[in-house]
Design a protein around this motif. Structure first.
Motif, short mmCIF file in Angstrom:
data_model
loop_
_atom_site.label_atom_id
_atom_site.label_comp_id
_atom_site.label_asym_id
_atom_site.label_seq_id
_atom_site.Cartn_x
_atom_site.Cartn_y
_atom_site.Cartn_z
N UNK A 282 -1.47 8.40 4.46
CA UNK A 282 -1.06 7.06 4.04
C UNK A 282 0.44 7.10 3.77
N UNK A 283 1.06 5.96 3.55
CA UNK A 283 2.51 5.90 3.35
C UNK A 283 2.81 5.03 2.13
N UNK A 323 -8.19 6.27 3.30
CA UNK A 323 -8.56 4.88 3.07
C UNK A 323 -7.99 3.99 4.15
N UNK A 324 -8.64 2.85 4.36
CA UNK A 324 -8.30 1.98 5.49
C UNK A 324 -7.75 0.62 5.09
N UNK A 325 -7.86 0.22 3.83
CA UNK A 325 -7.50 -1.14 3.42
C UNK A 325 -6.51 -1.08 2.25
N UNK A 326 -5.42 -1.81 2.37
CA UNK A 326 -4.30 -1.69 1.44
C UNK A 326 -4.68 -1.78 -0.03
N UNK A 332 -1.96 2.25 -4.95
CA UNK A 332 -1.66 1.06 -5.74
C UNK A 332 -1.38 1.43 -7.20
N UNK A 333 -2.00 2.50 -7.68
CA UNK A 333 -1.78 2.92 -9.06
C UNK A 333 -0.91 4.14 -9.21
N UNK A 334 -0.43 4.72 -8.11
CA UNK A 334 0.38 5.93 -8.14
C UNK A 334 1.82 5.58 -7.80
N UNK A 343 1.35 -2.89 -2.61
CA UNK A 343 1.75 -1.90 -1.61
C UNK A 343 0.97 -2.10 -0.31
N UNK A 344 1.54 -1.58 0.77
CA UNK A 344 0.92 -1.69 2.09
C UNK A 344 0.85 -0.29 2.72
N UNK A 345 0.03 0.60 2.16
CA UNK A 345 0.07 2.01 2.56
C UNK A 345 -0.88 2.40 3.67
N UNK A 346 -1.79 1.52 4.09
CA UNK A 346 -2.86 1.92 5.00
C UNK A 346 -2.79 1.14 6.31
#
Length: 374
Positions: A282-283, A323-326, A332-334, A343-346
């Motif tokens: 993830x990013x 994980x697949x959904x943002x 979101x908590x890190x 955030x948009x990590x996925x």
């Protein structure tokens, strides 16, 4: 962002000769974004999958994405000791069992994560408080805990992250815990031998989050030394799980110098005869300005660069997103954003729609060389 070409990557890695690659990508489809990621990966001898937690079993849209995109899955937290062994006299397999059943019912293969998270921060406090009288007593305790998990799922798990994060990311030295107090690194050897005895069919993996980032320099070096020591002691280690969380140095994180250092690290791992697995991709966009178009374009560009490099190694056998959904991702908590923006990590947004990063990964799979599957 300064880059080097994929051909330069291959030359740096010695891929053209040592790995038997031509340096030329093969293309699966002119429109890879229209194909499931599992299909694109399988065409190149790889698995694609994602982490999933027990709560997401109740989310029909999440299940739909998993079954369309993935051929394999991994439990996000349900196999970890704090879930299975929350108290000294409590054993809780119920959430793990439900995920395992979902995989079986839907013909998904499943990885096991993790038999020993060697880090007090994520270990049950009651385990951290233990004081063992001897190495033998410690070994018996660990064997019982590891074997109980492995035996329960048997042939249904094709690979285990036997040990997770045993190397301190700041110093590069072996972490100390209550379990290593009497055994030292022999604890890690023991966990792998127990896993091998109880799951002789499975790939056995050391998993960690070292990366290309400057802050990971000591971590990378420490992991290489650790892997060399494990192999020198004939520990049954098949490969390295490279988590591939990108957490700290966005947006300017994959520059030429960092690419070269990362290639050198991957070369060392490949030179040890180990497989490599992208286990938790993830990013983190904590440092990026809030504009969605800007964030998505930068993360997609980075993702294509990263996977063009990583998939040039035939030792890379599988890719798993964490994980697949943002809005359901742990990031979101890190390292939360100071502006409170989601955030948009996925690969999919909060509305379950595919993003540019998903298509960047699809294109990287389509352009990757074939490798022998496991």
């Amino acid at each position: 962002m300064s880059k080097i070409s994929r051909r330069e990557w291959l030359a740096l890695a010695g891929a053209s000769s040592a790995f038997g690659l031509s340096g030329c990508a093969t293309t699966t489809s002119a429109h890879p974004e229209t194909q499931p990621l599992q299909t694109l990966a399988a065409a190149k001898g790889m698995r694609f999958g994602s982490a999933m937690n027990a709560g997401q079993l109740n989310d029909a849209r999440y299940r739909e994405i998993m079954l369309r995109e993935c051929s394999t899955m991994v439990a996000e937290n349900e196999f970890k000791w704090y879930s299975v062994y929350p108290a000294p006299d409590v054993v809780n397999f119920e959430p793990a069992d439900r995920l395992f059943a979902f995989a079986g019912e839907n013909e998904l293969t499943m990885r096991g994560h993790t038999l020993l998270w060697h880090r007090e921060q994520y270990s049950p406090q009651w385990v951290n408080d233990l004081e063992f009288s001897s190495a033998s007593e410690t070994a018996d305790f660990v064997e019982e805990k590891v074997a109980r998990i492995v035996d329960r799922y048997g042939q249904g798990i094709y690979a285990w992250d036997v040990v997770n994060e045993a190397i301190d990311d700041e110093t590069g030295v072996f972490r100390e815990t209550s379990l290593s107090a009497k055994m030292g690194e022999g604890l890690i050897d023991h966990a792998f031998h127990v896993a091998k005895a109880h799951a002789p069919h499975a790939r056995l993996v050391y998993n960690d989050f070292m990366s290309w980032e400057t802050t990971s320099t000591a971590h990378r070096a420490g992991v290489l030394r650790f892997l060399e020591r494990l192999l020198s002691r004939d520990v049954p280690l098949d490969g390295l799980g490279i988590q591939s969380h990108s957490n700290y140095e966005m947006p300017d994180e994959f520059t030429t110098d960092k690419q070269r250092e990362w290639v050198a690290f991957c070369d060392e791992v490949a030179g040890m005869g180990l497989e490599m697995y992208i286990t938790e991709f993830d990013v983190n966009d904590t440092q990026l300005k809030p504009d969605i178009g800007y964030r998505d374009a930068l993360i997609a560009s980075y993702t294509r660069d990263y996977f063009d490099l990583m998939l040039s190694y035939p030792q890379v056998k599988e890719v798993l997103a964490w994980g697949m959904v943002d809005d359901q991702n742990w990031l979101q908590g890190f390292l939360p954003r100071s502006d409170g923006v989601l955030k948009r990590p996925t690969l999919y947004d909060k509305d379950y729609k595919p993003k540019a990063v998903r298509n960047a990964l699809a294109s990287a799979f389509a352009a990757a060389p074939y490798r022998q599957p496991i």
